[in-house]
Write a protein that holds these residues in place. Structure first.
Motif, PDB file in Angstrom:
ATOM      1  N   LEU B 111       7.345   9.860 -32.217  1.00 34.68           N
ATOM      2  CA  LEU B 111       6.577  11.066 -31.909  1.00 34.68           C
ATOM      3  C   LEU B 111       7.267  12.252 -32.563  1.00 34.68           C
ATOM      4  O   LEU B 111       8.495  12.354 -32.533  1.00 34.68           O
ATOM      5  CB  LEU B 111       6.580  11.267 -30.385  1.00 34.68           C
ATOM      6  CG  LEU B 111       5.983  12.567 -29.845  1.00 34.68           C
ATOM      7  CD1 LEU B 111       4.456  12.485 -29.864  1.00 34.68           C
ATOM      8  CD2 LEU B 111       6.476  12.856 -28.427  1.00 34.68           C
ATOM      9  N   THR B 112       6.478  13.164 -33.161  1.00 28.58           N
ATOM     10  CA  THR B 112       7.092  14.399 -33.649  1.00 28.58           C
ATOM     11  C   THR B 112       7.175  15.412 -32.509  1.00 28.58           C
ATOM     12  O   THR B 112       6.252  15.514 -31.689  1.00 28.58           O
ATOM     13  CB  THR B 112       6.298  15.018 -34.821  1.00 28.58           C
ATOM     14  OG1 THR B 112       4.958  15.300 -34.399  1.00 28.58           O
ATOM     15  CG2 THR B 112       6.266  14.083 -36.025  1.00 28.58           C
ATOM     16  N   VAL B 113       8.284  16.130 -32.454  1.00 24.33           N
ATOM     17  CA  VAL B 113       8.475  17.167 -31.431  1.00 24.33           C
ATOM     18  C   VAL B 113       8.976  18.454 -32.088  1.00 24.33           C
ATOM     19  O   VAL B 113       9.574  18.421 -33.156  1.00 24.33           O
ATOM     20  CB  VAL B 113       9.480  16.739 -30.319  1.00 24.33           C
ATOM     21  CG1 VAL B 113       8.923  15.574 -29.512  1.00 24.33           C
ATOM     22  CG2 VAL B 113      10.843  16.415 -30.900  1.00 24.33           C
ATOM     23  N   ASN B 114       8.712  19.562 -31.416  1.00 18.47           N
ATOM     24  CA  ASN B 114       9.175  20.870 -31.875  1.00 18.47           C
ATOM     25  C   ASN B 114      10.402  21.227 -31.033  1.00 18.47           C
ATOM     26  O   ASN B 114      10.293  21.371 -29.814  1.00 18.47           O
ATOM     27  CB  ASN B 114       8.039  21.879 -31.673  1.00 18.47           C
ATOM     28  CG  ASN B 114       8.399  23.276 -32.132  1.00 18.47           C
ATOM     29  OD1 ASN B 114       9.520  23.728 -31.947  1.00 18.47           O
ATOM     30  ND2 ASN B 114       7.436  23.962 -32.715  1.00 18.47           N
ATOM     31  N   PRO B 115      11.570  21.371 -31.651  1.00 16.93           N
ATOM     32  CA  PRO B 115      12.808  21.516 -30.870  1.00 16.93           C
ATOM     33  C   PRO B 115      13.171  22.946 -30.477  1.00 16.93           C
ATOM     34  O   PRO B 115      14.241  23.168 -29.914  1.00 16.93           O
ATOM     35  CB  PRO B 115      13.870  20.956 -31.828  1.00 16.93           C
ATOM     36  CG  PRO B 115      13.362  21.340 -33.178  1.00 16.93           C
ATOM     37  CD  PRO B 115      11.857  21.316 -33.096  1.00 16.93           C
ATOM     38  N   LEU B 116      12.285  23.919 -30.743  1.00 12.09           N
ATOM     39  CA  LEU B 116      12.618  25.320 -30.445  1.00 12.09           C
ATOM     40  C   LEU B 116      13.186  25.510 -29.040  1.00 12.09           C
ATOM     41  O   LEU B 116      14.159  26.229 -28.843  1.00 12.09           O
ATOM     42  CB  LEU B 116      11.367  26.215 -30.620  1.00 12.09           C
ATOM     43  CG  LEU B 116      11.513  27.677 -30.161  1.00 12.09           C
ATOM     44  CD1 LEU B 116      12.499  28.440 -31.040  1.00 12.09           C
ATOM     45  CD2 LEU B 116      10.163  28.399 -30.167  1.00 12.09           C
TER      46      LEU B 116
END
Lengths: 252, 252
Positions: B111-116
């Motif tokens: 899964l792609t995730v946004n790590p902000l």
């Protein structure tokens, strides 16, 4: 969003949004019925509703259908603003696909987005006349100390969104978590009228008094409480309690 | 994910993923049939598939059902790795809801995730034994110059994810866009074996030769092409072309 919010704030004397984080594992029975009951019990006292899409996606396509029906149900009263909490982030053609669903199909009043990938990822949403976006600036979790706080990214995001909100005529706001509220005064100093979405009160135990001290009278705020209202035995009483607690500090 | 990827790379001599960005507005007929046809024509020559959930959500709950059925269809051959491109980001209990759907229901490989929002937002996914995450580090869009590049955030993210990939035993990788490839050598220098997901070749016109020059022989890469394959008249031939182009630079 802003106009609807201001009217509703005035008529209900409330900046409280109830968060329909309707986790099926915590609900005995049908999730749509659960939502309808919460809405019936609270719609005359809250300012609006926020739905976090994660809890609907958790149920697969049937959950997304419940999301659609819940939004339809709230929309029977068109004065109630609805925020879809999805924290989306993607490039142009993909963001356009998301935007189509949220602002052309669901027609929610506002959407949360993750601005890490930059402002151009927010543009496809803003093409819709009825669109409003809350960009994550400062979140409520410990991980805020990984990138948001050490790099002062929350401030850089705040400043950019404040400028863009002027350019895009009140279509942009920011998410400002209540639990890391020692950074809020700096955010307030760099914000004009843009709307703040404030999570972290309630189950996440942000301190209301400290929050309002740091807000220094900033008016355009949405305070969201999810689990603290919907999983209480008496959601109506709980929503009233939050309204009263907020009224101690907020000058309606 | 990594194990499946390595086996499949070896057997197919391919690091190419076909991106099923199946936008219904560009498709004449049923989207599920369209996907099945692409899969039938390409599954013996690509390394795997990536599905961007935005194009399914665009169709509402019926689209999510098509996503579910497409994943089921690919899974008839269990050797094929599937990446769900969702770029999710949310706090603990909400991330747990997303994680449940992706790794317990859909059972995708990555899964792609946004790590902000920080590393703690990735933890609920990692509790699943079969989970793998690609964290956005450097994206392909101009907006990468808003926060990712000026603050060297892409490098800070790379370093953190490289450490976490060791700690969490190959469950973490990063997204490295091909269009901003002048920053890739610095990313490569700070990465050990973690998998890179590389978009930006194809419709987004990243330069393949320049990309491989900057990769300096880094092996664990996934190259995704979406529109450039699926909306071509002959997806099979196009996938073969991309495989051949990549083989000029990649030493299988």
């Amino acid at each position: 969003m802003l106009e609807k919010y201001l009217k509703r704030r005035e008529s209900k004397k409330s900046v409280l949004f109830a968060g329909l984080d309707s986790d099926f594992e915590k609900i005995d029975g049908d999730v749509l019925d659960f939502n309808k009951k919460i809405i019936d019990e609270t719609s005359d006292i809250v300012c609006g509703y926020k739905l976090n899409i994660a809890f609907y996606e958790k149920m697969g396509h049937k959950g997304i259908e419940i999301l659609e029906k819940t939004i339809e149900y709230i929309k029977q009263d068109e004065s109630i603003p609805i925020i879809l909490d999805a924290k989306r982030s993607d490039i142009g053609n993909t963001a356009a696909a998301y935007a189509y669903y949220y602002f052309n199909v669901l027609k929610v009043d506002s959407l949360t987005v993750n601005p890490l990938m930059g402002f151009d990822t927010m543009l496809p949403y803003l093409e819709y006349q009825n669109a409003h976006l809350f960009a994550l600036a400062l979140t409520t979790n410990k991980g805020a100390y990984d990138f948001e706080i050490p790099e002062k990214l929350y401030l850089k995001i705040t400043k950019m969104m404040n400028e863009k909100n002027k350019e895009y005529k009140n279509k942009i706001g920011i998410v400002v978590g209540a639990t890391n509220s020692e950074f809020i005064d700096e955010i307030v100093e760099n914000s004009e009228d843009m709307l703040f979405l404030i999570p972290g009160i309630g189950a996440q135990q942000g301190n209301v008094e400290k929050l309002f001290r740091n807000l220094k009278g900033y008016k355009n705020i949405v305070i969201n409480v999810s689990r603290g209202i919907i999983f209480n035995e008496n959601p109506r009483e709980k929503a009233k309690e939050y309204n009263e607690l907020i009224s101690k500090y907020y000058n309606f």
